[in-house]
Design a protein around this motif. Structure first.
Motif, PDB file in Angstrom:
ATOM      1  N   GLU A  64       0.849  -1.197   0.000  1.00 60.63           N
ATOM      2  CA  GLU A  64       0.000   0.000   0.000  1.00 60.63           C
ATOM      3  C   GLU A  64       0.884   1.246   0.000  1.00 60.63           C
ATOM      4  O   GLU A  64       1.313   1.706   1.052  1.00 60.63           O
ATOM      5  N   MET A  65       1.138   1.775  -1.188  1.00 59.04           N
ATOM      6  CA  MET A  65       2.076   2.900  -1.289  1.00 59.04           C
ATOM      7  C   MET A  65       1.520   4.159  -0.620  1.00 59.04           C
ATOM      8  O   MET A  65       2.250   4.907   0.021  1.00 59.04           O
ATOM      9  N   THR A  66       0.216   4.362  -0.787  1.00 55.42           N
ATOM     10  CA  THR A  66      -0.393   5.553  -0.184  1.00 55.42           C
ATOM     11  C   THR A  66      -0.196   5.511   1.326  1.00 55.42           C
ATOM     12  O   THR A  66       0.130   6.504   1.970  1.00 55.42           O
ATOM     13  N   PHE A  67      -0.379   4.327   1.864  1.00 54.68           N
ATOM     14  CA  PHE A  67      -0.252   4.140   3.291  1.00 54.68           C
ATOM     15  C   PHE A  67       1.201   4.333   3.729  1.00 54.68           C
ATOM     16  O   PHE A  67       1.493   5.007   4.729  1.00 54.68           O
ATOM     17  N   ALA A  68       2.121   3.775   2.955  1.00 54.16           N
ATOM     18  CA  ALA A  68       3.547   3.905   3.262  1.00 54.16           C
ATOM     19  C   ALA A  68       3.922   5.381   3.316  1.00 54.16           C
ATOM     20  O   ALA A  68       4.617   5.838   4.231  1.00 54.16           O
ATOM     21  N   ARG A  69       3.415   6.123   2.343  1.00 55.15           N
ATOM     22  CA  ARG A  69       3.731   7.552   2.261  1.00 55.15           C
ATOM     23  C   ARG A  69       3.223   8.275   3.506  1.00 55.15           C
ATOM     24  O   ARG A  69       3.888   9.142   4.059  1.00 55.15           O
ATOM     25  N   GLU A  70       2.031   7.862   3.953  1.00 51.51           N
ATOM     26  CA  GLU A  70       1.395   8.565   5.058  1.00 51.51           C
ATOM     27  C   GLU A  70       2.010   8.228   6.418  1.00 51.51           C
ATOM     28  O   GLU A  70       2.240   9.102   7.242  1.00 51.51           O
ATOM     29  N   VAL A  71       2.266   6.937   6.649  1.00 50.91           N
ATOM     30  CA  VAL A  71       2.632   6.506   8.004  1.00 50.91           C
ATOM     31  C   VAL A  71       4.140   6.381   8.218  1.00 50.91           C
ATOM     32  O   VAL A  71       4.641   6.624   9.312  1.00 50.91           O
ATOM     33  N   ALA A  72       4.877   6.005   7.168  1.00 56.12           N
ATOM     34  CA  ALA A  72       6.283   5.669   7.375  1.00 56.12           C
ATOM     35  C   ALA A  72       7.150   6.911   7.503  1.00 56.12           C
ATOM     36  O   ALA A  72       6.903   7.928   6.873  1.00 56.12           O
ATOM     37  N   ASP A  73       8.171   6.805   8.364  1.00 52.87           N
ATOM     38  CA  ASP A  73       9.166   7.863   8.451  1.00 52.87           C
ATOM     39  C   ASP A  73      10.231   7.628   7.394  1.00 52.87           C
ATOM     40  O   ASP A  73      10.935   8.532   6.990  1.00 52.87           O
ATOM     41  N   GLU A  74      10.325   6.336   7.009  1.00 55.57           N
ATOM     42  CA  GLU A  74      11.331   6.005   6.012  1.00 55.57           C
ATOM     43  C   GLU A  74      10.793   4.868   5.155  1.00 55.57           C
ATOM     44  O   GLU A  74      10.075   3.998   5.652  1.00 55.57           O
ATOM     45  N   VAL A  75      11.129   4.905   3.882  1.00 59.06           N
ATOM     46  CA  VAL A  75      10.733   3.823   2.986  1.00 59.06           C
ATOM     47  C   VAL A  75      12.003   3.148   2.491  1.00 59.06           C
ATOM     48  O   VAL A  75      12.951   3.824   2.093  1.00 59.06           O
ATOM     49  N   ALA A  76      12.039   1.813   2.567  1.00 59.12           N
ATOM     50  CA  ALA A  76      13.197   1.076   2.055  1.00 59.12           C
ATOM     51  C   ALA A  76      12.711   0.175   0.927  1.00 59.12           C
ATOM     52  O   ALA A  76      11.744  -0.576   1.106  1.00 59.12           O
ATOM     53  N   PHE A  77      13.369   0.278  -0.219  1.00 60.50           N
ATOM     54  CA  PHE A  77      12.960  -0.524  -1.374  1.00 60.50           C
ATOM     55  C   PHE A  77      13.868  -1.744  -1.497  1.00 60.50           C
ATOM     56  O   PHE A  77      15.091  -1.616  -1.652  1.00 60.50           O
ATOM     57  N   ALA A  87       8.717  10.816   0.749  1.00 62.60           N
ATOM     58  CA  ALA A  87       8.565  11.768  -0.339  1.00 62.60           C
ATOM     59  C   ALA A  87       9.671  11.576  -1.378  1.00 62.60           C
ATOM     60  O   ALA A  87       9.410  11.571  -2.583  1.00 62.60           O
ATOM     61  N   GLN A  88      10.887  11.354  -0.882  1.00 64.55           N
ATOM     62  CA  GLN A  88      11.986  11.196  -1.824  1.00 64.55           C
ATOM     63  C   GLN A  88      11.899   9.851  -2.570  1.00 64.55           C
ATOM     64  O   GLN A  88      11.913   9.810  -3.792  1.00 64.55           O
ATOM     65  N   VAL A  89      11.764   8.747  -1.829  1.00 69.86           N
ATOM     66  CA  VAL A  89      11.826   7.424  -2.472  1.00 69.86           C
ATOM     67  C   VAL A  89      10.627   7.220  -3.398  1.00 69.86           C
ATOM     68  O   VAL A  89      10.755   6.660  -4.479  1.00 69.86           O
ATOM     69  N   LEU A  90       9.451   7.681  -2.974  1.00 70.52           N
ATOM     70  CA  LEU A  90       8.251   7.390  -3.758  1.00 70.52           C
ATOM     71  C   LEU A  90       7.989   8.409  -4.865  1.00 70.52           C
ATOM     72  O   LEU A  90       7.472   8.058  -5.916  1.00 70.52           O
TER      73      LEU A  90
END
Lengths: 279, 251
Positions: free
Chosen positions: B201-214, B227-230
């Motif tokens: 759930e990318m929308t959710f990741a954007r909203e809740v996560a402080d960091e996204v790791a791919f 914001a940067q990764v997505l």
């Protein structure tokens, strides 16, 4: 619009219900007729056979039945007692064997090996041979403290044989529980043993109810095998009576006593099997 | 990377199943009160990584630290480590032979040695918090998928874990039930729960996560603020992955 919606489905519904009733009536008629033909045919064949008068006298004599029944019944009580003790022992021993076999810890390797051999040997040998070997072999050792009572020895032989079967039933049940259940149990902090005790086993045992009962039915009948080493159980009593009076009716009596136990058990198995999906 | 000291540190973790290497030297940190979203295609190693952190899988190389202490050493008891972590599985994995409340308190009573009265009192409060008041006595199969997953969240949270590991907790749900589960996760985030969230759930990741790791083919290819990764991915693999999601209408 609303009128047709209210009346039209009603008519169709009545038509369908009538058709369904006709179909049911026809099916019932066919079933009844074919039963009469088949069962009546077999009965006619038996009753008109040249030997029937003799068979009726030697297998289905009411006076012989009345004379022999009390003794056969008291013999059968021994069968029931042996069955209950053996069944209890089998349920416990088989569970221990199954748990040992699914355990992977290296320290238990020798026990695991022993359990595998146990299951292979005692399940692989015909029960009747086990009864014979143990019934005559163990007393021949002449060791102090070993049982010599043929009822006990026969019971031990049945326990060995059936614990082999039943442990495999348990094991199949344990292995049928999804591995995600173990994961979940471990993830909330349980040890492997706690996961088995609280999460895996309760589910496994619920699932193997019908096959376990099936083995009970089988064991209940196989108790008659101990007769070959002497105990005066139902079949033995009936056989002695038959030898003395040249009449087989007591054996029919013994067979009927078995059915009194095994048929209700079989119905319970059916009901459990049917309810299996619902729990 | 906002937040306090790292709660979870993953260092060069490698894991193979037979010949197939699933993780090739994964590095990442999760700071206290921080939520890290792990994104990546199916089979990229997200689930395996979470399972390795909870010691449900044994890693082949590297190390994992919890609160600065190594947990992937043979001398460390996996049971003690798992008692400090909570896991929510994709398929809920509730115990079907127990009531909802028993599911939630089992770990408390058997692992943490809590008394029944206190464990059940806490369990009820927790279930009420996730909108399940009145369902305590039901069997899991009497609940909807979304309710079951909320029970699973309550169960994982009941042990007061240092961190929660969420493994695609909405992937098995009907679309209309996703929202209620995400709401529960938001709630935990608001409370400051440290979390690793494997998700589609990318929308959710954007909203809740402080960091996204791919995660791509067993490596973390790119990590940073959502914001940067997505929105502005640097790695080519990330760009391709996000473009595929966009075409499928999932981003």
């Amino acid at each position: 619009m609303t009128e047709t919606a209210a009346t039209a489905p009603g008519e169709r519904r009545l038509e369908r219900a009538a058709a369904k009733r006709r179909r049911h009536r026809r099916n019932a008629l066919i079933a009844a007729l074919s039963s009469i033909v088949v069962i009546g045919g077999i009965a006619a064949l038996v009753l008109t056979s040249p030997g029937w008068p003799t068979v009726r006298e030697t297998f289905f004599s009411w006076s012989e039945f009345k004379n022999a029944f009390p003794e056969v019944l008291s013999g059968f009580w021994l069968d029931v007692k042996v069955f209950m003790v053996v069944e209890a022992a089998v349920l416990v021993i088989a569970l221990v064997i199954a748990l040992v076999r699914v355990n992977r810890s290296p320290g238990l390797f020798p026990v695991r090996l022993l359990s595998t051999v146990w299951v292979d040997v005692f399940r692989g040998v015909p029960t009747v041979l086990l009864v014979y070997l143990i019934g005559f072999g163990v007393p021949a050792l002449e060791l102090e403290g070993l049982p010599t009572d043929p009822v006990v020895l026969g019971g031990i032989a049945l326990t060995l044989s059936y614990s082999g079967y039943v442990s495999e039933v348990y094991r199949a049940g344990i292995n049928s529980v999804h591995w995600g259940q173990t994961d979940a149990a471990l993830s909330v902090g349980l040890t492997q043993a706690q996961a088995m005790r609280h999460v895996i086993l309760p589910q496994a045992i619920r699932r193997v109810g019908p096959p376990l009962l099936n083995d009970f039915v089988s064991l209940q009948k196989d108790v008659a095998l101990i007769s070959i080493i002497g105990p005066q159980e139902a079949f033995r009593v009936a056989q002695i009576y038959q030898g003395e009076n040249f009449n087989y009716t007591p054996i029919i009596a013994a067979a009927m006593l078995y059915l009194v136990i095994t048929i209700p058990l079989a119905r319970i198995v059916d009901r459990m099997g049917g309810a299996g999906g619902v729990r | 990377m906002a937040g306090g000291a790292p709660v979870i540190e993953v260092r060069g973790v490698t894991k193979a199943f037979g010949e197939r290497e699933v993780l090739h030297g994964v590095d990442f940190d999760v700071a206290e009160h921080e939520a890290v979203a792990l994104i990546g295609a199916s089979g990229s190693g997200k689930s395996t990584l979470l399972r390795c952190i909870d010691l449900l899988e044994e890693i082949d190389d590297g190390d994992i630290f919890l609160d600065g202490e190594v947990i992937t050493d043979p001398s460390v008891s996996p049971v003690a480590v798992r008692r400090k972590l909570g896991v929510v599985f994709q398929a809920y994995n509730l115990f079907p032979h127990m009531s909802v409340l028993q599911n939630v308190v089992l770990g408390q009573m058997r692992a943490q040695g809590a008394r029944r009265r206190e464990a059940e009192e806490e369990g009820r409060a927790l279930l009420a918090r996730f909108g399940l008041a009145g369902r305590e006595g039901d069997r899991p199969d009497e609940l909807s998928g979304g309710q079951q997953q909320r029970v699973a969240i309550a169960r994982a949270f009941a042990g007061k874990p240092r961190a929660l590991l969420l493994d695609e907790v909405t992937s098995a749900l009907d679309p209309e039930l996703v929202g209620e589960v995400l709401e529960a996760v938001r709630d935990l985030k608001a409370e400051g729960m440290t979390m690793v969230i494997a998700t589609h759930e990318m929308t959710f990741a954007r909203e809740v996560a402080d960091e996204v790791a791919f995660l791509h083919e067993g490596r973390i290819v790119e990590a940073g603020p959502p914001a940067q990764v997505l929105e502005d991915p640097r790695a080519e693999e990330t760009q391709r992955f996000l473009a595929r999601l966009l075409r499928a209408g999932r981003a």
